[in-house]
Design an enzyme around this catalytic site. Sequence first.
Site, mmCIF file in Angstrom:
data_model
loop_
_atom_site.group_PDB
_atom_site.id
_atom_site.type_symbol
_atom_site.label_atom_id
_atom_site.label_comp_id
_atom_site.label_asym_id
_atom_site.label_seq_id
_atom_site.Cartn_x
_atom_site.Cartn_y
_atom_site.Cartn_z
ATOM 1 N N ASP A 32 10.323 -8.283 33.844
ATOM 2 C CA ASP A 32 11.151 -7.127 34.719
ATOM 3 C C ASP A 32 10.603 -5.719 34.541
ATOM 4 O O ASP A 32 10.131 -5.459 33.281
ATOM 5 C CB ASP A 32 12.626 -7.494 34.411
ATOM 6 N N ASN A 80 14.408 -12.207 46.200
ATOM 7 C CA ASN A 80 13.362 -11.185 46.121
ATOM 8 C C ASN A 80 13.081 -10.858 47.557
ATOM 9 O O ASN A 80 12.646 -9.910 48.010
ATOM 10 C CB ASN A 80 12.011 -11.392 45.492
#
Length: 267
Positions: A32, A80
Amino acid sequence: MNLEKIIDKKNTDLSKKIDKQKVPEHVAIIMDGNGRWATKKGLARSFGHNKGVNVLKEILKASKNLGCKVLTVYAFSTENWTRPTKEVDFLINLFSEVLEKQIDEIHQESIRIKFIGDLTPFPATLKKLIQNAESLTKNNNTFLLNVCANYGGRQEIVKVAKEIASKSLSGEIKPSEVNEELFNSKLLTSGIKDPELLIRTSGEKRISNFLLWQLAYSEIYISEVLWPDFNEVEFLKAIIDYQSRNRRFGGIESLPNKSFKDSKYSS
Ligand code: FPP
């Protein structure tokens, strides 16, 4: 196994702090912080993703050298798709590019690559590259790289539940025969030991729908470093921290992870 010297900023050789008998076999990573890394530098988010690929290569090498057997990375979640089309397209192209350019090296390193998730919505060209990469490397059994793409932990659990419900309806299995072992055998990670360690970079403290079933007893390590700045030193810090934990699995004594002793990738 001889670990090369790995020196941190305080000039400590981290390799000396590693207990080679207690290296996790399976490490899962939520990579991340790519977007924030790029934005901080005044760059487009895509620069962060590009840099992220280099970091993944470094960590793949580092984990293999250390004696880990499986690395599972969260490359693209079912959520996503809500990102701007431009970024989604960039990521999809990046996966294709990485597969095209890196697959020979991955194969030479005797690494098996597997994609975990629902690949149906991806373009045919990417699906073909994935199929070729998986088939080329299928007999490499020293190390496994799982790439989670269009993956969601809840979706995976629902898929297994549906499959079991339908087998139960047709009389193939009795409801009383449904247990953890059966459930496990139908997961996308079936045959692979659960991760002992989950690393998440960028300081976020969430699981974000990643491997919900498999992470039940994993140790969690949060690194404040953004993924594009993560490196072997930071990885070893996570391993050293993991090795200091007392894993009791709900009991009172420290136990090894005993649930998947017969896994192909367990030593
Ligand atoms: C999270 O950062 C990162 C991703 C969603 C993509 C990660 C993908 C790679 C590193 C490429 C891997 C390629 C292969 C073939 C395995 P973010 O964009 O969520 O960052 P932010 O939280 O700062 O916005």
